[in-house]
Design an enzyme around this catalytic site. Structure first.
Site, PDB file in Angstrom:
ATOM      1  N   ALA A 431       0.850  -1.186   0.000  1.00 13.51           N
ATOM      2  CA  ALA A 431       0.000   0.000   0.000  1.00 13.51           C
ATOM      3  C   ALA A 431       0.889   1.240   0.000  1.00 13.51           C
ATOM      4  CB  ALA A 431      -0.903  -0.008   1.226  1.00 13.51           C
ATOM      5  N   GLY A 480       0.191  -5.604   1.146  1.00 14.67           N
ATOM      6  CA  GLY A 480      -1.174  -5.531   0.619  1.00 14.67           C
ATOM      7  C   GLY A 480      -1.331  -6.240  -0.724  1.00 14.67           C
TER       8      GLY A 480
END
Ligand SMILES: NC(=O)c1ccc[n+]([C@@H]2O[C@H](COP(=O)([O-])OP(=O)(O)OC[C@H]3O[C@@H](n4cnc5c(N)ncnc54)[C@H](O)[C@@H]3O)[C@@H](O)[C@H]2O)c1
Length: 676
Positions: A431, A480
């Site tokens: 992320a 992520g």
């Protein structure tokens, strides 16, 4: 798709030697060809120098540089090209010389070899015209220095086959490049706006709008760059700028034609004199002109279908290292203001404002960016995150757009299954860390939680989709990105892919299901090992422990993803673990986070366990403790409850000093965790 194993580069000059070096760096055997042995030797010498500098700057270890160099052979004997799969021509910029090279390549190469030109100013179609097999000829336009600059424009000529284009595109991904697609139009995408930008700077000088230091300073401040147009021309060659402007002027008319002063300067043979002091009073007018020409040309090229908005901006960021591309700059400048500016500037040249800019201007809305590309072929929807220069990092827009695209594909009766992919070198490198840091600094932890919730909603839909969903893992998948892959039914990787959960090393835990879904694939012990140690799994190791379902060569990746969808299989048996992995599994299942962190667990003299425990010692204590607990408790709960538990602790972890320390120092220095 054609397998690319051996590459040839024709022309061992500035570009050719760099292209050869890059291909060899990424593991390809390369033949470098020039007119005679002395020219070949000069090209190889340039590579040796660059590699030596790379060792000094610690880009390569000496043994890596040696291995790269050993993959490159030089020759002036074209018979060495009999077995190559891709030839990249980088000889003099002369149409007849280039055509003669292609005619010769057709004679010596296998009929299925791909032939590419690195031309800057000719149409690929003109080079290919009249050749025996124009369908395998295409453009690969690299940027100086091609071993360092990742951008490549991939250009199909009139007769280039889709298969040749796709194979060459894949080969560029394998070469670690960031490919963008350009139409076969003069200047392609990047030079089309970059050269007029240089030329406009010369016009400003010619008109007396400012002297060189004033224009340099205004350009640097406005575009956020380290070198202004004059310094750039000095570095890359003033005659090259003139030649490029002449070519564009010929294709697109007076606005693009070289400034008279540019000709005079080239005739004098001198570099631009950068000396003197900038006059800030003149900066605004200069900035407006440089922005106007950039906005006008960038919007025109997209209007003409030369490239997309996204690729134009990627081209500027990756190829020119501008912090923002023209379209992002237009949006920040204001669509109304940009429309007015371009209208005035274009008017002075008799050039109309492009259709796309007028449209946005009339609707008063900024240019939309498509950060997720959707393609549908033979019942398979491929959703590609297209932020290659940010390694496809997940941010609010990407998550929202991917979710929309996913819902559309899932609801489309023509779609049998969905492939999720990343553009460029990586799958998804986690992320957007700066987003976390920004919100932690402003105390807006709610926004971090909302972002994570939105991510959970996306991953839930992926997980719950009745159609098979495949993660296409051709490069790095971190944090992520790996969590997103874990929500897919099938994970297919190439040998270059690698995987890790780096979170506990930056003060947080994997919060997008990373403490929950992996246990459903590989069990509690191995999940704790990956999350607590941050160990990087190679594709082969990931396959060996059952984390990914298959490892296939890059050229077979799309076909393998498609086959997995058409098979529709969703379940697979647990992998049989090696002794090493069995030991790691038991060790991490049987010891708590604190014992591991303090290095107090009994390894029984097992070296692999000792190494793994040492790595845990560098991680953030609270993150480790929470991650360990979440993995363990979650595994005993239904998935939805485990995920809710993971979300419930998010604000707690992001409020720690260690999270701020880990996230804000990332890439700058080793974090110092205090357990607070
Ligand atoms: N320099 C740049 O920044 C840049 C950027 C993108 C594209 N290009 C394009 O790349 C190409 C090469 O540019 P460069 O700067 O490397 O030029 P260069 O002059 O440095 O190198 C050209 C090399 O090609 C060799 N050569 C010429 N004819 C040949 C033939 N028939 N067979 C084999 N070798 C031959 C020459 O001996 C020379 O070593 C040009 O088409 C140029 O437009 C250049």
């Amino acid at each position: 798709m054609k397998k690319i194993r051996q590459i040839a580069v024709i022309g061992a000059g500035n570009m050719g030697s760099g292209i050869a070096q890059k291909a060899a760096t990424e593991g390809f055997p390369v033949v470098l060809v020039d007119l005679d042995d002395a020219k070949v030797a000069r090209g190889l010498g340039v590579i040796d120098d660059t590699l030596r500098q790379g060792i000094e700057r610690k880009v390569f270890r000496p043994e890596e540089a040696k291995a790269i160099r050993e993959r490159i052979s030089g020759t002036s004997d074209w018979r060495h090209l009999a077995d190559i799969d891709l030839a990249i021509e980088a000889v003099f910029e002369d149409l007849e010389v280039k055509r003669s090279v292609f005619a010769r390549l057709e004679e010596v190469c296998r009929p299925d070899a791909l032939l590419a030109t690195n031309t800057s100013s000719f149409a690929v179609s003109d080079i290919a015209r009249g050749m025996k097999h124009p369908e395998r000829i295409l453009g690969l336009h690299y940027f100086y220095h091609p071993a360092k600059n990742r951008l490549v424009e991939v250009i199909a000529g009139e007769e280039t086959s889709p298969e040749a284009f796709a194979s060459a595109w894949t080969a560029q991904e394998m070469m670690g490049k960031t490919p963008i697609r350009s139409a076969d139009a003069s200047g392609f995408i990047v030079n089309r706006f970059f050269v007029p930008w240089l030329n406009e700077a010369v016009r400003l000088l010619e008109e007396g709008a400012g002297d060189i230091p004033t224009i340099e300073a205004a350009a640097k401040a406005t575009f956020g760059i380290g070198m202004g147009p004059f310094e750039l021309m000095n570095v890359t060659g003033v005659p090259i700028a003139l030649h490029a402007a002449e070519t564009l002027g010929h294709a697109f008319g007076p606005l693009y034609e070289p400034a008279a002063l540019l000709r005079t300067q080239v005739a004098s043979g001198a570099l631009w004199d950068l000396g003197g002091t900038a006059d800030p009073a003149k900066a605004e007018a200069i900035a407006a002109r440089l922005l106007a020409v950039t906005f006008l040309v960038a919007t025109s090229l997209v209007d003409e279908g030369v490239g997309t908005i996204e690729d134009t901006d990627i081209g500027a960021r990756v190829g020119l290292r501008w912090p923002r591309g023209p379209f992002e700059m237009i949006n920040r400048f204001g669509i109304m203001e940009a429309g007015d500016l371009v209208g005035q500037f274009g008017g002075s040249w008799g050039v109309a404002v492009s259709g796309i800019l007028s449209l946005q201007w009339r609707s008063r809305t900024p240019f939309p960016f498509e950060l997720v590309k959707s393609e549908l072929e033979g019942g398979v929807a491929k959703l590609t995150i297209n932020r290659p220069d940010a390694m496809n990092a997940l941010n609010e827009t990407v998550v929202a757009q991917l979710h929309d695209a996913f819902k559309r594909a899932a609801a489309d009766p023509a779609v049998k299954g969905i492939v999720i992919a990343g553009a460029g070198k990586a799958f998804i490198a986690g992320a957007d860390i700066r987003f976390f840091v920004r919100n932690m600094e402003s105390g807006d932890l709610k926004r971090i939680v909302d972002f994570t919730r939105a991510g959970h909603a996306l991953l839930h839909d992926i997980d719950a989709c009745p159609k098979p969903v495949v993660a296409r893992l051709h490069g790095l998948a971190l944090g992520g990105g790996l969590e997103l892959a874990c929500a897919c039914d099938v994970l297919i990787a190439t040998p270059r892919a690698s995987f890790a959960f780096p979170e506990t090393g930056i003060g947080i835990y994997p919060g997008l299901g990373g403490t929950q879904r992996p246990t459903r694939r590989i069990g509690v012990g191995l999940t704790r090992w990956l999350v607590m140690s941050g160990h990087t799994l190679s594709a082969d190791e990931a396959a060996a422990i059952g984390f990914v379902d298959a490892v296939v060569p890059h050229e077979e990746l799309d076909a393998a993803c498609r086959a997995a969808i058409l098979r529709g299989s969703k379940t697979k048996p647990r992998a049989t673990l090696s002794d090493r992995h069995l030991a790691l599994e038991a060790f991490f299942a049987g010891n708590d986070a604190e014992t591991l962190r303090l290095g107090k667990a009994d390894t029984g003299g097992n070296e692999a366990l000792g190494k793994a425990m040492k790595r845990v010692g560098f991680k953030a204590p609270i993150a480790l403790r929470l991650a360990g607990k979440l993995i363990e408790s979650g595994a005993a709960l239904p998935l939805e409850d485990g995920l809710a538990l993971e979300l419930a602790h998010l604000e707690e972890i992001f409020s720690t000093k260690d999270a701020y320390e880990g996230l804000s120092t990332l890439g700058k220095k080793q974090p110092v965790f205090q357990g607070r």
